[in-house]
Design a protein around this motif. Sequence first.
Motif: not given
Length: 350
Positions: A170-183, A256-263, A337-343
Amino acid sequence: MYKYFMDHAKKVGNDILDGKSVAAKDRLKYAIGDFTTYAPLKNALGLSRVRVGYTAGEAIGPEIFDFFRSLGINLKQLYGQTEASVFITLQPDGEVRSDTVGVPAPDVEVKIGANGEVYYRSPGVFVEYYKNPESTAETKDVDGWVATGDAGFFEESTGHLRIIDRAKDVAKLSNGAMFAPKFVENKLKFYPSILEAVVFGAARDHCCAFINIDLEAVGNWAERNNISYASYQELAGHPQVMDSIQGYVEEINRQVAVDDMLSGCQIHRFLILHKELDADDGELTRTRKVRRKVITEKFKDLVDALYDGTQYIDTETEVTYEDGRKGTISARLTIRDAAVQTPVQKVAAE
């Protein structure tokens, strides 16, 4: 008849099992389905007399989880360790979901460390590792708190614990958001067409991914659709295969977009690797766990291409054959490129 009643079980089976309100007509239809379909199926599976079942260890797909529950089998998730005398958290009746592991078991205390790691203590905690005081001290502190090595968090609304990854990954993205690759990787691997996935994003602006297709599953699909191919590499690069995988990636992004912690873990770009990740090539352990550092270094050109906007990249990779000989394979890979949703929480705020 089978499909008709299984579709009905998918619709109301979980609600009936949880004691929720279900229309009398639907209950009657479910009872008929139980007599004609569900009970014989449970008998064939050897599960006719099961009152409650538990799944633990690696996560199983929500479709599999819901399938058994729709048949009336009270399948639940639990979280535990040998060091805990098995149980740490359990799911109470009526609060069973495929994406949590429940609430702390009686007399078990659970806390989340500053780095997101899950700790617990209870009367059932192990005393020590046999003749290994160093490992004991690393795992259990003087107050009896045991480090699980897993990262997770408690849902504020339910009090349920969610395990998202190994703490070391588990790490952080550059903006401080949680990064959990295995999830995210586990969600992708629930699709039969995806054998392996490796997600990147630590200290970066966004997440990107490598995908390995499952040759057998995708090969069967290709045969049914009259798509000819001569090798794994050719099948992996086929435009229709790319389209299919892109659909899966974008579906996971919506989840993933609907997950508060991991969007923030949505995948922005991906490629399908031209070779299967292999333990003989050092990319996986013998138990098929991803060796992230090795993969990042070995495929550095591909990782860089994911993040620099490149649409195609020519690459050459060393491989080890079954007889021990080494060789190289070359390929031109397409990056999508994959479509990304607004959290969801951002949408609500706006």
